[in-house]
Write an enzyme that holds these catalytic residues in place. Structure first.
Site, PDB file in Angstrom:
ATOM      1  N   ASP A 168       0.858  -1.185   0.000  1.00 32.04           N
ATOM      2  CA  ASP A 168       0.000   0.000   0.000  1.00 32.04           C
ATOM      3  C   ASP A 168       0.898   1.241   0.000  1.00 32.04           C
ATOM      4  O   ASP A 168       2.105   1.130   0.173  1.00 32.04           O
ATOM      5  CB  ASP A 168      -0.923   0.008   1.231  1.00 32.04           C
ATOM      6  CG  ASP A 168      -0.166  -0.336   2.500  1.00 32.04           C
ATOM      7  OD1 ASP A 168       0.990   0.122   2.650  1.00 32.04           O
ATOM      8  OD2 ASP A 168      -0.714  -1.061   3.352  1.00 32.04           O
TER       9      ASP A 168
ATOM     10  N   ASP B 206       1.635   5.183   1.343  1.00 33.12           N
ATOM     11  CA  ASP B 206       1.380   6.258   2.295  1.00 33.12           C
ATOM     12  C   ASP B 206       2.020   7.530   1.764  1.00 33.12           C
ATOM     13  O   ASP B 206       3.104   7.486   1.173  1.00 33.12           O
ATOM     14  CB  ASP B 206       2.003   5.921   3.656  1.00 33.12           C
ATOM     15  CG  ASP B 206       1.333   4.715   4.277  1.00 33.12           C
ATOM     16  OD1 ASP B 206       0.175   4.833   4.673  1.00 33.12           O
ATOM     17  OD2 ASP B 206       1.975   3.635   4.321  1.00 33.12           O
TER      18      ASP B 206
ATOM     19  N   ASP C 150       8.911   4.465  12.946  1.00 27.94           N
ATOM     20  CA  ASP C 150       9.463   3.387  13.755  1.00 27.94           C
ATOM     21  C   ASP C 150      10.901   2.992  13.408  1.00 27.94           C
ATOM     22  O   ASP C 150      11.771   3.004  14.266  1.00 27.94           O
ATOM     23  CB  ASP C 150       8.523   2.166  13.776  1.00 27.94           C
ATOM     24  CG  ASP C 150       8.010   1.765  12.403  1.00 27.94           C
ATOM     25  OD1 ASP C 150       8.481   2.335  11.398  1.00 27.94           O
ATOM     26  OD2 ASP C 150       7.149   0.866  12.338  1.00 27.94           O
TER      27      ASP C 150
HETATM   28  P1  ATP Z   1       3.797  -2.934   5.160  1.00 29.41           P
HETATM   29  O1  ATP Z   1       2.755  -1.986   4.597  1.00 29.41           O
HETATM   30  O2  ATP Z   1       4.702  -3.517   4.167  1.00 29.41           O
HETATM   31  O3  ATP Z   1       3.217  -3.911   6.078  1.00 29.41           O
HETATM   32  P2  ATP Z   1       4.733  -0.520   6.378  1.00 29.41           P
HETATM   33  O4  ATP Z   1       6.050  -0.159   6.984  1.00 29.41           O
HETATM   34  O5  ATP Z   1       4.324   0.270   5.174  1.00 29.41           O
HETATM   35  O6  ATP Z   1       4.777  -2.063   6.086  1.00 29.41           O
HETATM   36  P3  ATP Z   1       2.327   0.459   7.534  1.00 29.41           P
HETATM   37  O7  ATP Z   1       1.529  -0.092   8.657  1.00 29.41           O
HETATM   38  O8  ATP Z   1       1.724   0.557   6.191  1.00 29.41           O
HETATM   39  O9  ATP Z   1       3.641  -0.419   7.482  1.00 29.41           O
HETATM   40  O10 ATP Z   1       2.846   1.876   8.026  1.00 29.41           O
HETATM   41  C1  ATP Z   1       3.328   2.887   7.146  1.00 29.41           C
HETATM   42  C2  ATP Z   1       4.437   3.690   7.808  1.00 29.41           C
HETATM   43  O11 ATP Z   1       3.958   4.339   8.985  1.00 29.41           O
HETATM   44  C3  ATP Z   1       5.625   2.874   8.311  1.00 29.41           C
HETATM   45  O12 ATP Z   1       6.532   2.597   7.277  1.00 29.41           O
HETATM   46  C4  ATP Z   1       6.201   3.765   9.376  1.00 29.41           C
HETATM   47  O13 ATP Z   1       6.944   4.818   8.801  1.00 29.41           O
HETATM   48  C5  ATP Z   1       4.965   4.363   9.994  1.00 29.41           C
HETATM   49  N1  ATP Z   1       4.479   3.558  11.125  1.00 29.41           N
HETATM   50  C6  ATP Z   1       3.592   2.542  11.099  1.00 29.41           C
HETATM   51  N2  ATP Z   1       3.364   2.037  12.324  1.00 29.41           N
HETATM   52  C7  ATP Z   1       4.137   2.745  13.165  1.00 29.41           C
HETATM   53  C8  ATP Z   1       4.354   2.726  14.574  1.00 29.41           C
HETATM   54  N3  ATP Z   1       3.727   1.836  15.351  1.00 29.41           N
HETATM   55  N4  ATP Z   1       5.211   3.633  15.094  1.00 29.41           N
HETATM   56  C9  ATP Z   1       5.837   4.542  14.314  1.00 29.41           C
HETATM   57  N5  ATP Z   1       5.683   4.598  12.999  1.00 29.41           N
HETATM   58  C10 ATP Z   1       4.849   3.733  12.411  1.00 29.41           C
HETATM   59 MG    MG Z   2       2.478   0.146   4.196  1.00 25.16          MG
END
Ligand code: ATP
Ligand code: MG
Length: 456
Positions: free
Chosen positions: A71, A73, A157
């Protein structure tokens, strides 16, 4: 004391400058044409109105690694209202973090306004409780303050999740040396690991899931506090834990994630039954096969069912109780099965807050299992017509493959499904004991309704 001092110096070092290393297109290799049109369009429209706007997070990380993002962001200095005003199909969601969902067809791009007040730079407890941003365990209660671009990076994170891509200039912005970690395959938390896990214990699960997904090593300082802080997961709202577990098991790296979760001791509060299952060779084999097949399906873009997954995770618990109730409480097999199923649902499922729509599916899959052993009379004809037969049968095949059941049973049902009525008649197992006719006993007032789904 010394540790605190070191932490203080370490934490001060990075946030101090807040200047990004800007990596030009020829060096990072992201091709804009391979990106989501929706995300590109969001960036284009916001930029045209003079806002700063970047793709961020997992999408940039995955694109840099040559993986297809799950996805997208987007982060911007526009406020949620300003974003919503630009896109007709958009809405503001969330109370604590207000984010905007922009929709293009079926795709949703999440747009967040740069957030500030990242991890407290000093980790000083007094400061934290004074401004009431965290609870007694250091968990973040408030994280909704707008901030600068750099602050937005620092509150993310992991360093590899804090890389920003500007589609207009085709540059990657790196404030926290995420590129270096990405190249070296290291997952490193931003700031002091313990403070960041206390702020949000789910980050521990994310660490394990992302390390498994990316095949990255956890940086030692990122890994170290996890074992001691694992108990904080009990503080996390159950629905959030459930969502995270679903992500973990549907990541295409479920097996690896489960193993890593166990290595770090993170399963204690979430899936304590993992220990018991994995200690029995058959349980281990069953779960391994179930997770492998989930991973294969996810990686082949086939749909996966959470009910099937959780039914698999908890199956050996059902088996254990089933046996126990028959042996210790002298219960008949089918009532014992129903009881076992309900008890597992009660305890394990409550642990994780599995929504009702999934527990219904789990019951359906489980309750078909004893019926696969009834291959006489009209029962197999009825079972094969069950709308959920396919799920029940796939589950049966896992049981056979794990050595729990004779492979012949699975093969029999494989043939039975495609056979003509005449062939089916011939296939019936003649010498199978016919179901015993039992006198109907009056049901006790608290009897559970046909829990096994098996008519007897
Ligand atoms: P994926 O979508 O592949 O599972 P992702 O890293 O994109 O992994 P998402 O849940 O889509 O995970 O989150 C998007 C972004 O938001 C992360 O890459 C990170 O920068 C931030 N993020 C998400 N969760 C947290 C958290 N618990 N604490 C701090 N930052 C976060
Ligand atoms: Mg993501």
């Amino acid at each position: 004391m010394i540790q605190k001092l070191i932490r203080r110096i370490f934490n001060k070092k990075k946030p101090a400058g807040g200047k990004a290393a800007i990596i030009p297109s020829r060096k990072h290799g992201i091709n804009r044409d391979h990106m989501s049109h929706c995300a590109l369009n969001v960036c284009k429209e916001l930029r045209a109105r003079g806002f700063a706007v970047f793709v961020v997070g997992g999408a940039v990380r995955d694109l840099l690694l040559g993986k297809e993002p799950k996805d997208y962001d987007v982060a911007t200095d526009a406020t949620p209202e300003q974003v919503r005003d630009v896109f007709r199909r958009s809405r503001i969601i969330g109370r604590r973090f207000r984010i905007v969902h922009v929709m293009c067809g079926r795709e949703i791009v999440e747009v967040t306004t740069f957030r500030g007040q990242a991890a407290p730079a000093t980790g000083d407890d007094e400061e934290e409780s004074e401004d009431q941003r965290t609870n007694d365990h250091g968990r973040l209660l408030r994280d909704n303050v707008f901030g600068s671009h750099f602050e937005d990076a620092a509150r993310r994170d992991f360093t590899v999740n804090a890389l920003y891509y500007d589609p207009d200039k085709q540059e990657v912005w790196d404030y926290l040396e995420g590129m270096q970690d990405l190249k070296q395959g290291v997952l490193r938390i931003i700031g002091d690991a313990e403070t960041r896990y206390r702020e949000d214990p789910v980050r521990m699960l994310r660490a394990v899931r992302l390390a498994a997904k990316l095949n990255f090593k956890l940086d030692p300082a990122t890994k170290k506090p996890i074992r001691a802080l694992e108990g904080l997961l009990r503080d996390v709202p159950k629905s959030r834990l459930f969502d995270e577990m679903l992500k973990l098991f549907h990541s295409g790296h479920a097996l690896e994630s489960a193993q890593r979760m166990r290595e770090e001791g993170l399963h204690h509060g979430v899936l304590p039954l993992l220990d018991v299952i994995l200690e029995q060779p058959m349980g281990k084999r069953f779960l391994t096969l179930a997770l492998q097949s989930t991973d294969e399906r996810v990686n082949a873009d086939k749909p996966v069912s959470p009910a099937f997954l959780f039914a698999s995770l908890m199956w050996h618990e059902v088996l254990t109780l089933w046996k126990k109730y028959q042996e210790e409480q002298d219960m008949r097999p089918l009532p014992a099965f129903g009881e076992a199923m309900e008890d597992v649902i009660q305890t394990q499922v409550d642990n994780l807050a599995i929504p009702r729509r999934y527990t219904a599916g789990m019951r359906e899959i489980w309750s078909m299992q004893p019926r696969f052993l009834q291959r006489a009379g009209s029962r197999p004809f009825r079972l094969v017509e069950n709308p959920k037969f396919r799920a029940g049968f796939d589950f049966l095949l896992l049981r056979c493959a794990s050595g729990e059941l004779d492979k012949e049973v699975g093969q029999w049902w494989e043939r039975f499904q495609v056979a003509s009525d005449r062939e089916r008649e011939q296939m019936l197992v003649k010498d199978e004991a016919p179901p015993r006719k039992r006198r109907r006993r009056k049901k006790p007032a608290n009897a559970r309704p046909a829990a096994t789904g098996v008519e007897d």
